[in-house]
Design an enzyme around this catalytic site. Structure first.
Site, mmCIF file in Angstrom:
data_model
loop_
_atom_site.group_PDB
_atom_site.id
_atom_site.type_symbol
_atom_site.label_atom_id
_atom_site.label_comp_id
_atom_site.label_asym_id
_atom_site.label_seq_id
_atom_site.Cartn_x
_atom_site.Cartn_y
_atom_site.Cartn_z
ATOM 1 N N TRP A 153 -3.009 23.666 41.870
ATOM 2 C CA TRP A 153 -3.380 23.550 40.445
ATOM 3 C C TRP A 153 -2.946 24.733 39.570
ATOM 4 C CZ3 TRP A 153 -5.727 20.207 37.063
ATOM 5 C CH2 TRP A 153 -6.255 20.761 35.887
ATOM 6 N N ASP A 164 -4.003 27.373 32.046
ATOM 7 C CA ASP A 164 -3.454 28.268 31.004
ATOM 8 C C ASP A 164 -2.424 29.297 31.466
ATOM 9 O OD1 ASP A 164 -5.863 27.160 30.226
ATOM 10 O OD2 ASP A 164 -6.834 29.061 29.805
ATOM 11 N N GLN A 204 -3.547 30.503 35.258
ATOM 12 C CA GLN A 204 -4.775 30.071 35.916
ATOM 13 C C GLN A 204 -4.379 29.167 37.075
ATOM 14 O OE1 GLN A 204 -8.489 30.625 34.595
ATOM 15 N NE2 GLN A 204 -7.043 32.317 34.714
ATOM 16 N N TRP A 223 -8.826 21.766 39.530
ATOM 17 C CA TRP A 223 -9.375 23.043 39.081
ATOM 18 C C TRP A 223 -10.444 23.516 40.057
ATOM 19 C CZ3 TRP A 223 -13.933 25.288 37.203
ATOM 20 C CH2 TRP A 223 -13.763 26.464 36.462
ATOM 21 N N SER A 238 -8.953 33.339 32.102
ATOM 22 C CA SER A 238 -7.755 33.705 31.342
ATOM 23 C C SER A 238 -7.821 35.092 30.718
ATOM 24 C CB SER A 238 -7.520 32.676 30.247
ATOM 25 O OG SER A 238 -6.989 31.522 30.836
ATOM 26 N N ASP A 288 -11.324 35.103 27.613
ATOM 27 C CA ASP A 288 -9.887 34.987 27.326
ATOM 28 C C ASP A 288 -9.365 36.104 26.421
ATOM 29 O OD1 ASP A 288 -10.424 32.599 28.670
ATOM 30 O OD2 ASP A 288 -10.389 31.378 26.852
HETATM 31 C C1 FRU Z 1 -8.893 27.176 28.744
HETATM 32 C C2 FRU Z 1 -9.931 27.720 29.708
HETATM 33 C C3 FRU Z 1 -10.257 29.155 29.356
HETATM 34 C C4 FRU Z 1 -10.751 29.712 30.655
HETATM 35 C C5 FRU Z 1 -9.869 28.999 31.649
HETATM 36 C C6 FRU Z 1 -10.516 28.709 32.967
HETATM 37 O O1 FRU Z 1 -8.142 26.139 29.226
HETATM 38 O O2 FRU Z 1 -11.084 26.904 29.698
HETATM 39 O O3 FRU Z 1 -11.160 29.308 28.295
HETATM 40 O O4 FRU Z 1 -10.629 31.094 30.729
HETATM 41 O O5 FRU Z 1 -9.456 27.790 31.041
HETATM 42 O O6 FRU Z 1 -9.599 28.225 33.883
#
Ligand code: FRU
Length: 502
Positions: free
Chosen positions: A43, A46, A62, A70, A106, A173
């Site tokens: 997977w 971001d 990610q 995920w 992120s 983030d």
């Molecule tokens: C955005 C998000 C971010 C977070 C990440 C987790 O797509 O939800 O806010 O840090 O993905 O994977």
């Protein structure tokens, strides 16, 4: 002195082993992309830490290295000398500490004093409800060689959100930049009663952070949470990019689960407030989220984004991978709006050129040598008196497959329709587009399971994942009245993402 941490190294080693075991099978699947960044296996979401270090471009992302869904987030890593040819690097971050045990979420990267720093969100679930039971802090990792990263002992460097109308848990983030003597970061946030907002911080050393203010926030119509902010100065404008969750659809706009766009104006660095205009989307297609930008060696502002959407069906999961990045796009400002253009370096991938000029068509037309599943196609159409016209790509009559691009002259809308694109999610998206001198200009990038359409020199862009059969390769033009194809240029595009790990 950088202290190594053996439990972090072990966590990375196990994850790399998991990837190594699966990567061969992944590359055998037909939908594997040729020139778009995706994971070696499993997977991706971001882009993170898109930056320049020691003369090379780095993209982190990610990454869940144990399944095509995920899960607890790692940071995958890929690098490039030219933003075109990419090679995979070892995983950069694994969630092995108390403060990031449920995910290294992120963040961004910056070079300081010859070292490469990553600022990311440490995520911890504090109960079963992932919307309410979470603790998010900001953490720093550092590298000397740009490949191996160590988390610093002072972590987390931002332990909790500021007081005020700021949700205490949704706080993530960080995106870094330098301005005069300070490092700044913007952070995604929401108010106590769930309106998206972005917070501004500053620091002299990346370790001690001072909260400045809410840089901008939703006044009620821009979603309940702003994720993945990015801030930069372009020409004479200050731009804040963000990904609002939960905006309501309005007419033909905002039909994706979440949006990604920008507001722009002027930031007062003293008060921390961005004086700004209206929200604009950065892409009008189906699959575009969490864009991140960087300034490249030539001073250009380059953006990439996750070319997927949360909760969307992803048929490549059956081949043990999921998610991809868009091609790098250069951002420029024209007529007070951001335009996105494919970076010219991608022309290095062109081969097998096919060209037609000045062809008039009425009804449907196919050129026998114009077809494929990994190419760039440029078309300039003089609309004459036609009201509805366009083209179909990845088409196969026998299989009843096609991805439809159609311009509606009366509505001034360009539609991308994937109802008959093959497997995967369906639907239609529309972008407001005006003809210039009665002409429509399109640059279309097709890869094995994706399409990106740059309209009228980057005025609008539409991106989508599509999952056609490998026999669906035709390109067909159509029109309700005579149109004139002034230019049709097609190049196959070569593979540019290496299949081997470092
Ligand atoms: C955005 C998000 C971010 C977070 C990440 C987790 O797509 O939800 O806010 O840090 O993905 O994977």
């Amino acid at each position: 002195m950088i202290h190594k941490n053996s439990s972090h190294e072990e966590a990375i080693k196990s994850a790399m082993y998991s990837i190594e075991k699966k990567k061969k099978g992944v590359n055998e699947g037909y939908w594997r992309l040729n020139y778009h960044i995706s994971t070696p296996a499993f997977w991706m979401n971001d882009p993170n830490g898109f930056s320049l270090f020691n003369g090379e471009y780095h993209v982190f992302y990610q990454h869940h290295p144990y399944s095509p869904e995920w899960g607890p987030m790692f940071w995958g890593h890929i690098k490039s000398k030219d933003l075109v040819f990419w090679e995979h690097c070892p995983i950069a971050l694994a969630p092995n500490e108390k403060y990031d045990q449920d995910g290294c979420f992120s963040g961004s990267a910056i070079e300081k004093d010859g070292l490469f720093y990553l600022l990311y969100t440490g995520n911890v679930w504090t109960g079963p409800d992932h919307d309410k039971d979470l603790k998010q802090t900001q953490c720093l990792a550092v590298s000397e060689d740009g490949i191996h990263f160590n988390k610093i002992s002072e972590n987390p460097v931002i332990f909790s959100g500021p007081s005020g109308d700021i949700h205490p848990h949704h706080f993530r983030d960080p995106k870094l930049w330098k301005h005069n003597e300070y490092y700044y970061c913007v952070l995604g946030s929401r108010t106590l009663n769930h309106h998206g907002q972005v917070l501004l911080y500053r620091s002299l050393d990346l370790k001690v952070w001072e909260y400045i203010n809410v840089m901008a926030k939703s006044e009620g119509n821009l979603g309940y949470m702003w994720e993945c902010p990015d801030f930069f100065h372009l020409e004479d404008q200050d731009i804040l990019i963000m990904s609002p969750q939960g905006m309501e659809p309005a007419n033909y706009l905002y039909h994706n689960l979440h949006q990604a766009g920008y507001i722009h104006g002027k930031l007062d660095y003293e008060t921390g407030i961005l004086n700004h205009g209206d929200f604009e989307l950065l892409d009008y297609g189906f699959d575009f989220y969490a864009p991140q930008t960087m300034e490249d060696k030539k001073g250009r502002r380059i953006m990439i984004a996750w070319m997927a959407m949360w909760e969307s069906e992803m048929p490549e999961q059956q081949h043990n991978w999921a998610g991809a990045m868009t091609i790098p796009r250069q951002l420029i400002i024209q007529d007070n709006k951001i335009k996105s253009l494919p970076i010219p370096e991608l022309e290095k991938l062109r081969k097998d050129s096919v060209r037609y000029q000045n062809v008039t068509i009425d009804g449907e037309h196919k050129f026998n040598d114009l077809l494929g599943d990994s190419y760039e196609l440029e078309v300039i159409i003089d609309a004459q008196d036609a009201l509805l016209f366009g083209l179909k790509v990845r088409a196969c009559e026998e299989l009843n497959q096609e991805t439809l691009i159609v311009y509606d002259r009366l509505e001034n809308l360009l539609e991308l329709n994937r109802d008959r694109s093959g497997r995967g999610p369906k639907g239609s998206r529309k972008a407001p587009v005006k003809l210039h001198n009665n002409e429509l200009h399109l640059r279309i990038f097709v890869d094995k399971s994706s399409i990106e359409i740059f309209i009228n020199n980057g005025e609008k862009v539409m991106s989508a994942r599509i999952y056609p059969n490998q026999r669906a390769r035709d390109i067909r033009f159509f029109s309700d009245r005579e149109i004139h194809l002034k230019e049709v240029n097609k190049w196959n595009l070569e593979k540019s993402i290496s299949t081997s790990l470092l």
